[in-house]
Motif scaffolding. Sequence first.
Motif, PDB file in Angstrom:
ATOM      1  N   VAL A 186       0.684  -1.311   0.078  1.00 29.08           N
ATOM      2  CA  VAL A 186      -0.006   0.093   0.131  1.00 29.08           C
ATOM      3  C   VAL A 186       0.853   1.265   0.021  1.00 29.08           C
ATOM      4  O   VAL A 186       0.548   2.154  -0.844  1.00 29.08           O
ATOM      5  CB  VAL A 186      -0.884   0.003   1.159  1.00 29.08           C
ATOM      6  N   ALA A 187       1.929   1.500   0.814  1.00 22.47           N
ATOM      7  CA  ALA A 187       2.666   2.342   0.869  1.00 22.47           C
ATOM      8  C   ALA A 187       3.498   2.588  -0.471  1.00 22.47           C
ATOM      9  O   ALA A 187       3.524   3.738  -0.946  1.00 22.47           O
ATOM     10  CB  ALA A 187       3.770   2.123   1.931  1.00 22.47           C
ATOM     11  N   ALA A 188       3.794   1.802  -1.017  1.00 20.74           N
ATOM     12  CA  ALA A 188       4.675   1.693  -2.462  1.00 20.74           C
ATOM     13  C   ALA A 188       3.728   2.251  -3.543  1.00 20.74           C
ATOM     14  O   ALA A 188       4.159   3.100  -4.273  1.00 20.74           O
ATOM     15  CB  ALA A 188       5.100   0.265  -2.870  1.00 20.74           C
ATOM     16  N   VAL A 189       2.234   1.905  -3.524  1.00 22.44           N
ATOM     17  CA  VAL A 189       1.455   2.455  -4.441  1.00 22.44           C
ATOM     18  C   VAL A 189       1.122   3.918  -4.011  1.00 22.44           C
ATOM     19  O   VAL A 189       0.896   4.781  -5.215  1.00 22.44           O
ATOM     20  CB  VAL A 189       0.173   1.679  -4.381  1.00 22.44           C
ATOM     21  N   LYS A 190       0.959   4.120  -2.936  1.00 21.08           N
ATOM     22  CA  LYS A 190       0.871   5.539  -2.539  1.00 21.08           C
ATOM     23  C   LYS A 190       1.828   6.592  -2.980  1.00 21.08           C
ATOM     24  O   LYS A 190       1.398   7.670  -3.378  1.00 21.08           O
ATOM     25  CB  LYS A 190       0.379   5.867  -1.034  1.00 21.08           C
ATOM     26  N   SER A 191       2.958   6.257  -2.729  1.00 14.70           N
ATOM     27  CA  SER A 191       4.229   6.996  -2.904  1.00 14.70           C
ATOM     28  C   SER A 191       4.713   6.883  -4.610  1.00 14.70           C
ATOM     29  O   SER A 191       5.472   7.940  -4.937  1.00 14.70           O
ATOM     30  CB  SER A 191       5.259   6.757  -2.083  1.00 14.70           C
ATOM     31  N   GLY A 192       4.055   5.853  -5.207  1.00 11.90           N
ATOM     32  CA  GLY A 192       4.624   5.875  -6.471  1.00 11.90           C
ATOM     33  C   GLY A 192       6.244   5.126  -6.577  1.00 11.90           C
ATOM     34  O   GLY A 192       7.071   5.379  -7.411  1.00 11.90           O
TER      35      GLY A 192
END
Length: 217
Positions: A186-192
């Motif tokens: 989720v963090a990777a998706v949000k931060s790109g």
Amino acid sequence: PRALHTAAQLRRIEAAAVQSQHQLMVGFNRRFAPQVRKMRDLLAAVPGPKAFVMTVNAGAVPPQHWTQDRSVGGGRLVGEGCHFIDLLRHLAGAPIESFHAVRMQAATPDSASISLRFVDGSIGTLHYLANGSKAFAKERLDVFAGSRVLQLDNFRRLIGFGWPGFSKMNLWRQDKGQTACAAAFVAAVKSGGPAPIALAELIEVGRISIQIEESLR
């Protein structure tokens, strides 16, 4: 349910991931477990090849279960064994160079021993067994490195032998990293930012897992 279990399926997934440039995530949660992260940090400071012995007391699954159907689940070594191949790949920190696998003759084809060799000279053995007692721990990992040993018992107890400044890391509750794995995605998706697990490693583990199953047929 239907699992990824052929090389052709894997190639299509890889091509789609490369073309779309979107996040591809596989739930290899064990590499996100707190004790595994500690092991990774400790091993990173030890030069030279390592030896891994992973014992999985997987338990019996009836022959009619979907995971036993190679056309649906691909077999338990592909469906679940891949998690432990990924764990050893993660801790070794080096690509898998070759493998050898033998299957035990039994009513179901889900008990096997798999030997892995990594490009840095490390070796790993995965014993995936369906004929054990439920009273015994499900997952145990022993790591031998630089005259030191790490022993992870069922994601509850981590013991170090011969490690300066480290003797143990025990948890009140088993933690196989599921929550941390999902949070990282989720963090990777949000931060790109970069994917929690590199695409090359995901494809490598998938390819090796499929090749192992095919070699045993």
